[in-house]
Design a protein around this motif. Sequence first.
Motif, short mmCIF file in Angstrom:
data_model
loop_
_atom_site.label_atom_id
_atom_site.label_comp_id
_atom_site.label_asym_id
_atom_site.label_seq_id
_atom_site.Cartn_x
_atom_site.Cartn_y
_atom_site.Cartn_z
N VAL A 347 -19.72 46.64 -28.69
CA VAL A 347 -18.58 45.83 -29.12
C VAL A 347 -18.58 44.48 -28.40
CG1 VAL A 347 -16.06 45.62 -28.97
CG2 VAL A 347 -17.10 47.72 -29.86
N VAL A 348 -18.76 44.48 -27.08
CA VAL A 348 -18.66 43.22 -26.34
C VAL A 348 -19.93 42.39 -26.43
CG1 VAL A 348 -16.91 44.07 -24.75
CG2 VAL A 348 -19.32 44.31 -24.15
N CYS A 349 -21.06 43.04 -26.76
CA CYS A 349 -22.29 42.28 -26.97
C CYS A 349 -23.28 43.12 -27.77
CB CYS A 349 -22.92 41.86 -25.64
SG CYS A 349 -24.31 40.74 -25.86
N ASP A 350 -23.28 42.89 -29.07
CA ASP A 350 -24.23 43.57 -29.96
C ASP A 350 -25.60 42.91 -29.78
OD1 ASP A 350 -25.72 44.63 -31.97
OD2 ASP A 350 -24.23 44.33 -33.55
N GLY A 356 -25.76 39.35 -34.45
CA GLY A 356 -24.93 40.46 -33.97
C GLY A 356 -24.19 40.07 -32.69
N THR A 357 -24.90 39.40 -31.79
CA THR A 357 -24.27 38.91 -30.56
C THR A 357 -23.20 37.87 -30.88
OG1 THR A 357 -26.33 39.28 -29.35
CG2 THR A 357 -24.68 37.86 -28.32
N ARG A 394 -22.44 31.35 -27.03
CA ARG A 394 -23.68 30.74 -26.57
C ARG A 394 -24.18 31.43 -25.30
NH1 ARG A 394 -24.08 27.10 -22.70
NH2 ARG A 394 -26.01 25.89 -22.52
N ARG A 395 -23.27 31.66 -24.35
CA ARG A 395 -23.65 32.28 -23.08
C ARG A 395 -24.23 33.67 -23.30
NH1 ARG A 395 -21.61 31.61 -17.76
NH2 ARG A 395 -22.93 32.84 -16.37
N LYS A 396 -23.59 34.45 -24.16
CA LYS A 396 -24.09 35.81 -24.40
C LYS A 396 -25.43 35.80 -25.13
CE LYS A 396 -19.61 38.18 -24.60
NZ LYS A 396 -18.70 38.98 -25.46
N ILE A 397 -25.57 34.89 -26.06
CA ILE A 397 -26.85 34.80 -26.78
C ILE A 397 -27.98 34.47 -25.81
CG2 ILE A 397 -28.14 33.37 -28.43
CD1 ILE A 397 -25.55 33.23 -30.10
#
Length: 451
Positions: A347-350, A356-357, A394-397
């Motif tokens: 959920v918080v980072c696919d 997905g992310t 952007r940060r999560k990607i």
Amino acid sequence: GRGPTGTLHPQPQHRTTPPLDGTKMNNFTKCDISRDYQPPNNDWGKAGLLVGHDSSLKDLRLGHLWDYFGGITKEALEPFWRGVAKNTSIEKLVLDRYHLFGGTKFFTIMCPFFEQNRNLKTLEVYSITNDIDDKGAKALGKCLGRSESLTNLKINSNTNIKKGWGSIFEYFKSAHCRLAYLSLFENRMDDDSARLLADALAKNTTLKTLDLGKNLLIKSAGWGGIFRYLQNPTCSLENLRLHHNRLDGAAIASLVASLADNTTMKKLSLRHNYGWVASEWYVAFMSLLKSHNSALEELDLSCVEIDDRTVVGLANSLTDNVRLKHLLIGDPHFNMGEEAIWAFSRVVCDKSSIMGTYHSNHTLQRVTGHLSHHNIQPYLDVNRENNSIGDKRRRKIIMTHFGASGADVQQFCDMDLKALPHAIAWMAKDYYGFTALFESLPVIFSLLGDH
């Protein structure tokens, strides 16, 4: 040391409350009169005059008198009350297990205090058995009706009020009621008093926080009346505390239905609700959290019956939720299973793809249930950052798909040359992204060489 009456008086160097021996009370903003600090020679009348004429006093606390000084009587305290009633500077009055002898005489004497004091903001009444009764509640209601400045009211742990709640609740309907915070914790309220409260709240437009914790005699019919108030278009409530109760399936269904279109409720606490069966409540909350109309930012379901299946359902319901920031679940002994942990992680980072992310939940900031030791926490930390949703995406990607491993750097190699400079600029616009891009360069060059 001990005074001549056997009571305790604070030493001067540690004194935080004014002397009650006839000396000036200047520069004291707080006075705590309790079993450990009482007037010399039991001169309550003199003490009342001192308190009543002190314009610097802002905070007055009365409590525990009978515990330590059991011989005190209502007649001895009445002159003190009359003196206190003349003070118009007090902003906070706390009656902390202070013996009110039913409350009728005290609140009758104090009526001028509530009427003339335009500075009073907070009244807290922590009671015990044999304290405020129905007649006292009526007198208290009259006092509240005279106040035009009160914003915080606590009436907690009172077991003697039965039919007197209506007199207190009548104040909430008043046009000059300014209450923003109301606590009615552990008062043994029943369905009848809940109905009176609901009727009063329907006419109130100022209340922000309501604490109805540990009112175990209220059944589903009483709760239903209160929850219907949440559907009122004039409802301004933002924080509802229903902890330590026994809400059954019917009450939960009524609550969730009322919250479906509520646009003000940000915090809801249902912790320590006894006797819940997970299958009776989690489906209802799943539908609420999936609703785009839900305004909830914090949901406390700690210390209620829960299992991994329930947790997975709650996690999946948050996929598209853009409001909830804090979810408290489980208890100190609850450990999530791998399936539940994976559900929250997705959920918080696919991580299945960049898109997905991109479409993951970037709002949820805290989940209790021993998640801090798993790889979910870094993504929750990103959600906590005071950045735009775009920056969080952007940060999560970058965290997930780029870096030394070069997992998705093939994206750069397959990109149109006109778009490539924009993609590089997007990734490298801060130190964190630039570092990740720099670490990816060897892999990018290697792939380009293969082309």
